[in-house]
Every structure is written in C-alpha cells, then in structure tokens.
Design a protein around this motif. Structure first.
Motif: not given
Length: 269
Positions: A108-134
C-alpha cells in the motif's frame, strides 16, 4: 513499540512484474513500495521492524539489509510457504514480546502517520484486541469491509453508517492470534470478524491518501501521481480516484486507475 510489514504475497495480479521481483520491491517515484513504509516508520520513531516474506524473499533481504540506512533495525520472518496474513503474524509473535504492535501491508501507499499507532497502543483498552485503520471505499472495492460506528467500534451489521475498507494498517494485541498454530496458514478475516462480533475491535477513519497498489495500472498511476505532486498533501484524494489536470501535463487525467478487469479479492486474506 514494534512494527511488522507484510511482504509475503505472491502478487499474482501484478504479473508479469512480479515473476522476477517481489511486489514490495516494485518502485514508485524512485523508491520501492516497502521503502516508503520503512521511511514512514523511521520518521515516527518506530525503529524495530520485522518483515515476513515468502515469494523471492531473499531479494527483499538483499535489498533492505539490516535497515541501518534508514536508522531502523530490520529482522525477517521467512516463510517457506506463504502463511497468509494471520499465519504470518502468528509466526512472528515472539518478536513483539507480548505487547501491542503495528501491522502494515507492504503493498500500500498512504500518508497515514505511523506515530498514530503509539497513541493508539497507549490508550487502547485491555479488552480491545485490535484497532483498524479504515478508509473510504476505493472504486475497486465499493462494498467496503466493516462498519465504523460513532463510538469507534467496528460492526458487521448493516446500519445507517456506510461500510468502510480496511486499509491494511492496524494495531494488534498478540492475544488475537493466541490460538493459531505457528507455521500453519491462517487468514486474518475470520479472526477479525470474531473479534468484531464480540465488540472487541475498534477503528478509525483515515480521510487522507491511500492506495492499494494491487495491479500494474494502479502502480503506474501512483508513480505518475507522485512524480507530478510529490508525497505531500494535494488537492485530490487518491482513494477516490479524483480526476484533475496534472501540472505540465497535456492530458485531463493524472492517471486515475481503470476499474480492475478481475474482481478485487478480499483485502483481509
């Protein structure tokens, strides 16, 4: 946080380009598809990266080496036979040391910033198994994959919100793959549907630029688009294939990809 780039696909729709070269090494704007991903990860500070490979995988290792030129540390997960998406991730699980990790498709090619993944990982509830970019549905996949609800959870049930397309980008917990046997092929779609049905997968909509570089036509279009506009923001959105006259071009179209001659396969396989 660690990241994984999926690079084990055969690239059948890209033939004959992929008969002698693995798809992630195909170039747009003077840089291979996988190099664009590595550079984005490096700029976001995600320097520990594992890359799985199968078809012509030695070429990927030879081309990328240890990642030092980008300031990252590359490791490789070789698959004698392609393990599909979930199977490939399951084989690489020891690399992530039990922590949430980012997965990116290598085609794929995208301008989505992977730094966003750090924010997601730090705030993702324990019961959440995945967070998908749509992303908004491209013309070759108009039906989308999952419905993004107002509360951020993904749903399988039709409703007022439209289905969106999974971008091949997501933050995952190892627990999603815990029951898979390492070394055995396994698709990702059933795991995601189970998790979504249980209310344990969230998502977000990326309204920016994204291309599933799955055919020679889309590869050529993306190359022309980046050559004309560069990787920065432009007035059109690639996911929608908007037509406009390119600077210096004598045509009315920057290369909007033609509709695929073959059906678009499920991006979740």
């Amino acid at each position: 946080m660690q990241a994984m780039i999926l690079a084990a696909g055969r690239g059948l729709r890209m033939r004959p380009l992929t008969d002698q070269l693995p798809k992630p090494l195909l170039e747009v704007a003077g840089r291979s598809l996988i190099e664009w991903r590595i550079q984005a990860l490096a700029q976001a500070g995600l320097i520990d990266i594992v890359i799985n490979h199968a078809w012509l995988g030695r070429q990927i290792e030879a081309a990328l080496g240890d990642g030092q030129r980008w300031g990252v540390r590359l490791q490789y997960s070789a698959e004698p036979l392609a393990l599909e998406t979930a199977g490939g991730i399951a084989q690489a699980l020891p690399f992530f040391k039990g922590q949430p990790f980012l997965v990116m498709n290598g085609d794929i090619w995208t301008d989505w910033d992977p730094a966003r993944a750090l924010q997601v990982a730090n705030s993702m509830p324990l019961e959440t198994l995945a967070h998908l970019v749509m992303v908004p549905n491209p013309t070759h996949h108009p039906e989308g994959d999952f419905i993004l609800q107002p509360d951020g959870r993904l749903s399988l049930n039709p409703g007022p919100a439209p289905a969106r397309t999974y971008a091949g980008l997501g933050v995952f917990r190892p627990e999603l793959f815990a029951l898979l046997e390492p070394g055995q092929p396994a698709p990702l779609a059933p795991l995601l549907r189970q998790g979504i049905d249980a209310g344990r997968i969230s998502g977000e909509l990326h309204p920016g630029r994204w291309v599933d570089v799955g055919t020679p036509e889309r590869l050529a279009w993306l190359d022309a688009h980046l050559q004309a506009h560069g990787p920065g923001p432009v007035s059109t959105r690639i996911t929608q294939g908007t037509r406009q006259k390119a600077p210096g071009s004598g045509t009315k179209d920057t290369g909007t990809p033609k509709q695929d001659a073959e059906p678009h396969p499920n991006r979740l396989s």
